[in-house]
Write an enzyme that holds these catalytic residues in place. Structure first.
Site, PDB file in Angstrom:
ATOM      1  N   ASP A 188       0.639  -1.143  -0.034  1.00 29.89           N
ATOM      2  CA  ASP A 188      -0.075  -0.070   0.139  1.00 29.89           C
ATOM      3  C   ASP A 188       0.937   1.226  -0.014  1.00 29.89           C
ATOM      4  OD1 ASP A 188      -1.651   2.274   0.612  1.00 29.89           O
ATOM      5  OD2 ASP A 188      -2.848   0.751   2.058  1.00 29.89           O
ATOM      6  N   GLY A 233     -11.563   5.608 -11.572  1.00 26.77           N
ATOM      7  CA  GLY A 233     -12.572   4.863 -12.317  1.00 26.77           C
ATOM      8  C   GLY A 233     -13.140   5.926 -13.248  1.00 26.77           C
ATOM      9  N   SER A 289      -4.554  13.729 -15.447  1.00 25.46           N
ATOM     10  CA  SER A 289      -5.713  13.272 -16.290  1.00 25.46           C
ATOM     11  C   SER A 289      -6.376  14.630 -16.895  1.00 25.46           C
ATOM     12  CB  SER A 289      -6.961  12.891 -15.374  1.00 25.46           C
ATOM     13  OG  SER A 289      -8.056  12.954 -16.061  1.00 25.46           O
ATOM     14  N   TYR A 311     -11.627  14.228  -8.279  1.00 24.55           N
ATOM     15  CA  TYR A 311     -10.564  13.457  -8.788  1.00 24.55           C
ATOM     16  C   TYR A 311      -9.631  14.289  -9.591  1.00 24.55           C
ATOM     17  CZ  TYR A 311      -8.533  10.340 -12.242  1.00 24.55           C
ATOM     18  OH  TYR A 311      -7.896   9.752 -13.353  1.00 24.55           O
ATOM     19  N   ASN A 359      -8.724   9.515 -21.485  1.00 19.74           N
ATOM     20  CA  ASN A 359      -9.562   8.461 -21.593  1.00 19.74           C
ATOM     21  C   ASN A 359      -8.713   7.252 -22.409  1.00 19.74           C
ATOM     22  OD1 ASN A 359     -11.445   6.273 -21.300  1.00 19.74           O
ATOM     23  ND2 ASN A 359     -13.240   8.023 -21.296  1.00 19.74           N
ATOM     24  N   GLU A 403     -15.343   0.930 -14.836  1.00 22.85           N
ATOM     25  CA  GLU A 403     -15.030   0.790 -16.203  1.00 22.85           C
ATOM     26  C   GLU A 403     -15.531   2.203 -16.817  1.00 22.85           C
ATOM     27  OE1 GLU A 403     -17.164  -0.892 -14.668  1.00 22.85           O
ATOM     28  OE2 GLU A 403     -19.145  -1.096 -15.386  1.00 22.85           O
ATOM     29  N   ALA A 405     -16.223   4.339 -20.492  1.00 25.00           N
ATOM     30  CA  ALA A 405     -17.151   4.089 -21.569  1.00 25.00           C
ATOM     31  C   ALA A 405     -16.747   3.320 -22.783  1.00 25.00           C
ATOM     32  CB  ALA A 405     -17.626   5.536 -22.492  1.00 25.00           C
ATOM     33  N   LYS A 463     -21.826  -3.887 -22.767  1.00 20.81           N
ATOM     34  CA  LYS A 463     -23.184  -3.968 -23.092  1.00 20.81           C
ATOM     35  C   LYS A 463     -23.568  -4.426 -24.590  1.00 20.81           C
ATOM     36  CE  LYS A 463     -24.106  -0.215 -19.625  1.00 20.81           C
ATOM     37  NZ  LYS A 463     -24.698   1.396 -19.863  1.00 20.81           N
ATOM     38  N   ARG A 514     -15.063  16.709 -24.702  1.00 21.73           N
ATOM     39  CA  ARG A 514     -13.817  16.757 -24.294  1.00 21.73           C
ATOM     40  C   ARG A 514     -13.064  16.191 -25.427  1.00 21.73           C
ATOM     41  NH1 ARG A 514     -12.621  14.049 -18.687  1.00 21.73           N
ATOM     42  NH2 ARG A 514     -13.002  16.288 -18.122  1.00 21.73           N
TER      43      ARG A 514
HETATM   44  P1  NAD Z   1      -5.954   1.526 -12.696  1.00 23.61           P
HETATM   45  O1  NAD Z   1      -7.178   1.682 -11.528  1.00 23.61           O
HETATM   46  O2  NAD Z   1      -6.314   0.095 -13.596  1.00 23.61           O
HETATM   47  O3  NAD Z   1      -4.850   1.336 -12.049  1.00 23.61           O
HETATM   48  C1  NAD Z   1      -4.557   2.192 -11.022  1.00 23.61           C
HETATM   49  C2  NAD Z   1      -3.915   0.951  -9.820  1.00 23.61           C
HETATM   50  O4  NAD Z   1      -3.268   1.763  -8.564  1.00 23.61           O
HETATM   51  C3  NAD Z   1      -4.701  -0.264  -9.569  1.00 23.61           C
HETATM   52  O5  NAD Z   1      -4.251  -1.355  -9.735  1.00 23.61           O
HETATM   53  C4  NAD Z   1      -4.850   0.184  -7.931  1.00 23.61           C
HETATM   54  O6  NAD Z   1      -4.815  -1.035  -7.305  1.00 23.61           O
HETATM   55  C5  NAD Z   1      -3.742   0.714  -7.486  1.00 23.61           C
HETATM   56  N1  NAD Z   1      -3.519   1.493  -6.326  1.00 23.61           N
HETATM   57  C6  NAD Z   1      -4.546   2.050  -6.021  1.00 23.61           C
HETATM   58  N2  NAD Z   1      -4.055   2.663  -4.584  1.00 23.61           N
HETATM   59  C7  NAD Z   1      -3.114   2.054  -4.354  1.00 23.61           C
HETATM   60  C8  NAD Z   1      -2.480   2.122  -3.224  1.00 23.61           C
HETATM   61  N3  NAD Z   1      -2.689   2.779  -1.843  1.00 23.61           N
HETATM   62  N4  NAD Z   1      -0.998   1.385  -3.167  1.00 23.61           N
HETATM   63  C9  NAD Z   1      -0.805   0.950  -4.177  1.00 23.61           C
HETATM   64  N5  NAD Z   1      -1.180   0.674  -5.307  1.00 23.61           N
HETATM   65  C10 NAD Z   1      -2.508   1.176  -5.371  1.00 23.61           C
HETATM   66  O7  NAD Z   1      -6.021   2.644 -13.493  1.00 23.61           O
HETATM   67  P2  NAD Z   1      -5.308   2.932 -14.963  1.00 23.61           P
HETATM   68  O8  NAD Z   1      -6.338   3.261 -16.105  1.00 23.61           O
HETATM   69  O9  NAD Z   1      -4.197   1.996 -15.154  1.00 23.61           O
HETATM   70  O10 NAD Z   1      -4.695   4.241 -14.691  1.00 23.61           O
HETATM   71  C11 NAD Z   1      -3.289   4.557 -14.328  1.00 23.61           C
HETATM   72  C12 NAD Z   1      -3.030   5.903 -13.922  1.00 23.61           C
HETATM   73  O11 NAD Z   1      -3.422   6.788 -15.119  1.00 23.61           O
HETATM   74  C13 NAD Z   1      -3.899   6.523 -12.676  1.00 23.61           C
HETATM   75  O12 NAD Z   1      -3.041   7.465 -12.090  1.00 23.61           O
HETATM   76  C14 NAD Z   1      -5.134   7.151 -13.416  1.00 23.61           C
HETATM   77  O13 NAD Z   1      -5.529   8.152 -12.646  1.00 23.61           O
HETATM   78  C15 NAD Z   1      -4.426   8.060 -14.556  1.00 23.61           C
HETATM   79  N6  NAD Z   1      -5.426   8.011 -15.608  1.00 23.61           N
HETATM   80  C16 NAD Z   1      -5.937   7.217 -16.375  1.00 23.61           C
HETATM   81  C17 NAD Z   1      -6.822   7.329 -17.493  1.00 23.61           C
HETATM   82  C18 NAD Z   1      -7.489   6.483 -18.027  1.00 23.61           C
HETATM   83  O14 NAD Z   1      -8.347   6.565 -18.954  1.00 23.61           O
HETATM   84  N7  NAD Z   1      -7.094   5.101 -17.867  1.00 23.61           N
HETATM   85  C19 NAD Z   1      -7.138   8.958 -17.675  1.00 23.61           C
HETATM   86  C20 NAD Z   1      -6.322   9.522 -16.852  1.00 23.61           C
HETATM   87  C21 NAD Z   1      -5.557   9.283 -15.761  1.00 23.61           C
HETATM   88  N1  GDD Z   2     -18.525   4.464 -18.022  1.00 28.24           N
HETATM   89  C1  GDD Z   2     -19.595   4.768 -18.726  1.00 28.24           C
HETATM   90  N2  GDD Z   2     -20.532   3.835 -18.676  1.00 28.24           N
HETATM   91  N3  GDD Z   2     -19.900   5.743 -19.368  1.00 28.24           N
HETATM   92  C2  GDD Z   2     -21.086   5.831 -20.223  1.00 28.24           C
HETATM   93  C3  GDD Z   2     -22.005   4.923 -20.243  1.00 28.24           C
HETATM   94  C4  GDD Z   2     -21.742   3.856 -19.590  1.00 28.24           C
HETATM   95  O1  GDD Z   2     -22.174   2.682 -19.740  1.00 28.24           O
HETATM   96  N4  GDD Z   2     -23.008   5.184 -21.149  1.00 28.24           N
HETATM   97  C5  GDD Z   2     -22.657   6.533 -21.395  1.00 28.24           C
HETATM   98  N5  GDD Z   2     -21.441   6.903 -20.586  1.00 28.24           N
HETATM   99  C6  GDD Z   2     -21.132   8.345 -20.844  1.00 28.24           C
HETATM  100  C7  GDD Z   2     -20.576   8.797 -19.516  1.00 28.24           C
HETATM  101  O2  GDD Z   2     -21.876   9.333 -19.007  1.00 28.24           O
HETATM  102  C8  GDD Z   2     -19.655   9.854 -19.962  1.00 28.24           C
HETATM  103  O3  GDD Z   2     -20.284  11.177 -20.362  1.00 28.24           O
HETATM  104  C9  GDD Z   2     -18.994   9.544 -21.015  1.00 28.24           C
HETATM  105  O4  GDD Z   2     -19.653   8.183 -21.436  1.00 28.24           O
HETATM  106  C10 GDD Z   2     -17.535   8.979 -20.774  1.00 28.24           C
HETATM  107  O5  GDD Z   2     -17.582   8.327 -19.572  1.00 28.24           O
HETATM  108  P1  GDD Z   2     -16.314   7.447 -18.682  1.00 28.24           P
HETATM  109  O6  GDD Z   2     -15.252   6.900 -20.053  1.00 28.24           O
HETATM  110  O7  GDD Z   2     -16.612   6.747 -17.826  1.00 28.24           O
HETATM  111  O8  GDD Z   2     -15.505   8.804 -18.157  1.00 28.24           O
HETATM  112  P2  GDD Z   2     -14.851  10.150 -18.673  1.00 28.24           P
HETATM  113  O9  GDD Z   2     -14.438  10.419 -20.199  1.00 28.24           O
HETATM  114  O10 GDD Z   2     -15.944  11.219 -18.304  1.00 28.24           O
HETATM  115  O11 GDD Z   2     -13.635  10.341 -17.747  1.00 28.24           O
HETATM  116  C11 GDD Z   2     -12.645   9.307 -17.893  1.00 28.24           C
HETATM  117  O12 GDD Z   2     -11.423   9.881 -18.683  1.00 28.24           O
HETATM  118  C12 GDD Z   2     -10.794  10.634 -17.839  1.00 28.24           C
HETATM  119  C13 GDD Z   2      -9.601  11.234 -18.706  1.00 28.24           C
HETATM  120  O13 GDD Z   2     -10.038  11.856 -20.021  1.00 28.24           O
HETATM  121  C14 GDD Z   2     -12.294   8.675 -16.478  1.00 28.24           C
HETATM  122  O14 GDD Z   2     -11.601   7.340 -16.860  1.00 28.24           O
HETATM  123  C15 GDD Z   2     -11.316   9.594 -15.788  1.00 28.24           C
HETATM  124  O15 GDD Z   2     -10.884   8.601 -14.537  1.00 28.24           O
HETATM  125  C16 GDD Z   2     -10.169   9.953 -16.687  1.00 28.24           C
HETATM  126  O16 GDD Z   2      -9.256  10.862 -16.118  1.00 28.24           O
END
Ligand code: NAD
Ligand code: GDD
Length: 326
Positions: free
Chosen positions: A51, A77, A119, A150, A179, A192, A194, A201, A284
């Site tokens: 952790d 998330g 992000s 976030y 994303n 999860e 989108a 789905k 975005r």
């Molecule tokens: P993810 O949730 O799959 O990975 C993050 C990991 O961090 C997880 O495996 C989780 O268990 C670990 N973690 C959380 N708390 C912890 C702790 N206290 N100690 C050790 N590990 C810990 O997410 P991801 O999609 O792989 O994202 C990786 C990074 O990129 C994150 O910082 C996220 O905010 C950033 N990010 C991701 C996206 C995206 O679309 N995936 C977009 C913008 C930013």
């Molecule tokens: N997750 C999800 N699930 N989103 C849905 C769904 C569904 O079934 N149906 C429609 N959406 C719409 C959401 O309402 C949102 O407007 C859009 O799809 C995108 O949703 P996400 O992909 O979940 O998140 P985001 O793009 O708003 O934000 C993500 O991207 C960021 C970086 O660009 C997140 O993952 C953030 O954590 C990340 O930092």
């Protein structure tokens, strides 16, 4: 000499792909996470389940002069996790504590350069109200007004890593991910995003049936395939540019278009049922002018190409979950 890398969050989606990529490049890799990767074994040479909110864990894992350190661990998330408001305190506390620990320990152990994943959620909500014309240029970050806690934590932590550059001569690198999607990403359970949610789905739906979409589906986003994300991360980390810089696709689509692409890949005709749900900003898109200028590179893969690979993987997960349940 074999190069060494530490991947914090190495059990997560991007982290586990990064471990694999670094192994391919010949690195000795240590991963650290609360958990092992969910979908398959880690390829790390050493994987610590720990952790990062605990200082003694950071002291234990940052125990040498790693050539490269990647800080991806976060409490994160998709819209269903970060926009409901229910997890705000946890998200801010957990991620900020991890970042405070990692930045400080890296500095104390004389590590020069940490890559930090911020992000697009840190961009001001007021520039993302028009779905056809959002502004996510790096220079548009202030006056700050992210629409989620976030996003506020990300803004704080990117400033934190850059403050260590200014005050202690570190060379940390900061990217703003837009994303990221691909195989082995979270596809169910509430965190999860989108692309994975829509693939799930669609995979579950019968031909000519209905699938539920949050909102009117006219909200826009861009989605970047995991391989291009990693390419951007490595190029930035090994460059002279500290960022912050967008790592994202600039192929903006509406969520309705995203659904249509996935349905076409699946070969299904589906009807969209628009229901209330957490939505986040209205529009975005990644602005890729700065990354092109500074790194001479920008993502170029089409959304459809990435979705084909992702849909295939998620469809397999759905099928094997069904057969386990049967
Ligand atoms: P993810 O949730 O799959 O990975 C993050 C990991 O961090 C997880 O495996 C989780 O268990 C670990 N973690 C959380 N708390 C912890 C702790 N206290 N100690 C050790 N590990 C810990 O997410 P991801 O999609 O792989 O994202 C990786 C990074 O990129 C994150 O910082 C996220 O905010 C950033 N990010 C991701 C996206 C995206 O679309 N995936 C977009 C913008 C930013
Ligand atoms: N997750 C999800 N699930 N989103 C849905 C769904 C569904 O079934 N149906 C429609 N959406 C719409 C959401 O309402 C949102 O407007 C859009 O799809 C995108 O949703 P996400 O992909 O979940 O998140 P985001 O793009 O708003 O934000 C993500 O991207 C960021 C970086 O660009 C997140 O993952 C953030 O954590 C990340 O930092």
């Amino acid at each position: 000499m074999v190069k060494t890398a530490l991947v914090c969050g190495g059990g997560g989606f991007i982290g586990s792909h990064l471990v694999r990529r670094l192994k391919r490049e010949g690195f000795w890799v240590r991963g650290v996470d609360l958990k092992f990767p969910e979908y398959g074994d880690t390829e790390a040479d050493d994987f610590v389940v720990g952790d990062l909110r605990r200082q003694e864990v950071c002291e234990r894992i940052i125990d040498r002069r790693f050539d490269e350190v990647y800080q991806l661990a976060a409490d994160m998330g998709g819209a269903g996790y970060i926009f409901t408001g229910e997890h705000d305190a946890d998200i801010m506390h957990n991620s900020a504590t991890i970042n405070l620990n990692v930045a400080d320990l890296a500095h104390k152990r004389n590590i020069r350069r940490v890559f930090y994943s911020s992000s697009a959620c840190m961009y001001p909500a007021y520039n993302q109200e028009d779905p056809d014309n959002p502004n996510c240029a790096e220079s548009s970050a202030y006056p700050a007004a992210p629409d989620s806690e976030y996003g506020w934590e990300k803004l704080f932590s990117e400033r934190l890593f850059l403050a260590y550059n200014r005050n202690f001569g570190m060379e940390n690198r900061v990217a703003r991910f837009h994303n990221i999607f691909g195989p082995q990403g979270t596809w169910d359970g509430g965190k999860e995003k989108a692309p994975a949610a829509i693939c799930r789905k669609v995979a579950l739906a019968k031909d000519n049936s209905e699938i539920e979409i949050w909102g009117d589906g006219l909200q826009t986003r861009s989605f970047l395939y995991i391989d291009e994300c990693l390419e951007g991360v490595l190029r930035l980390t090994r460059s002279d540019f500290e960022g912050p810089v967008n790592i994202g696709s600039d192929e903006m689509v509406s969520i309705n278009q995203l659904v249509d692409i996935v349905a076409a890949i699946a070969g299904k005709k589906l009807h969209k049922n628009h229901i209330p749900g957490p939505q986040g900003v209205r529009g975005r898109n990644s602005d890729n002018r700065l990354i092109e200028e500074k790194l001479g590179w920008r993502p170029s893969q089409t959304l459809t190409a990435g979705l084909e690979q992702t849909y295939e993987w998620i469809e397999r997960q759905v099928r094997s979950n069904h057969s386990k349940a049967a």
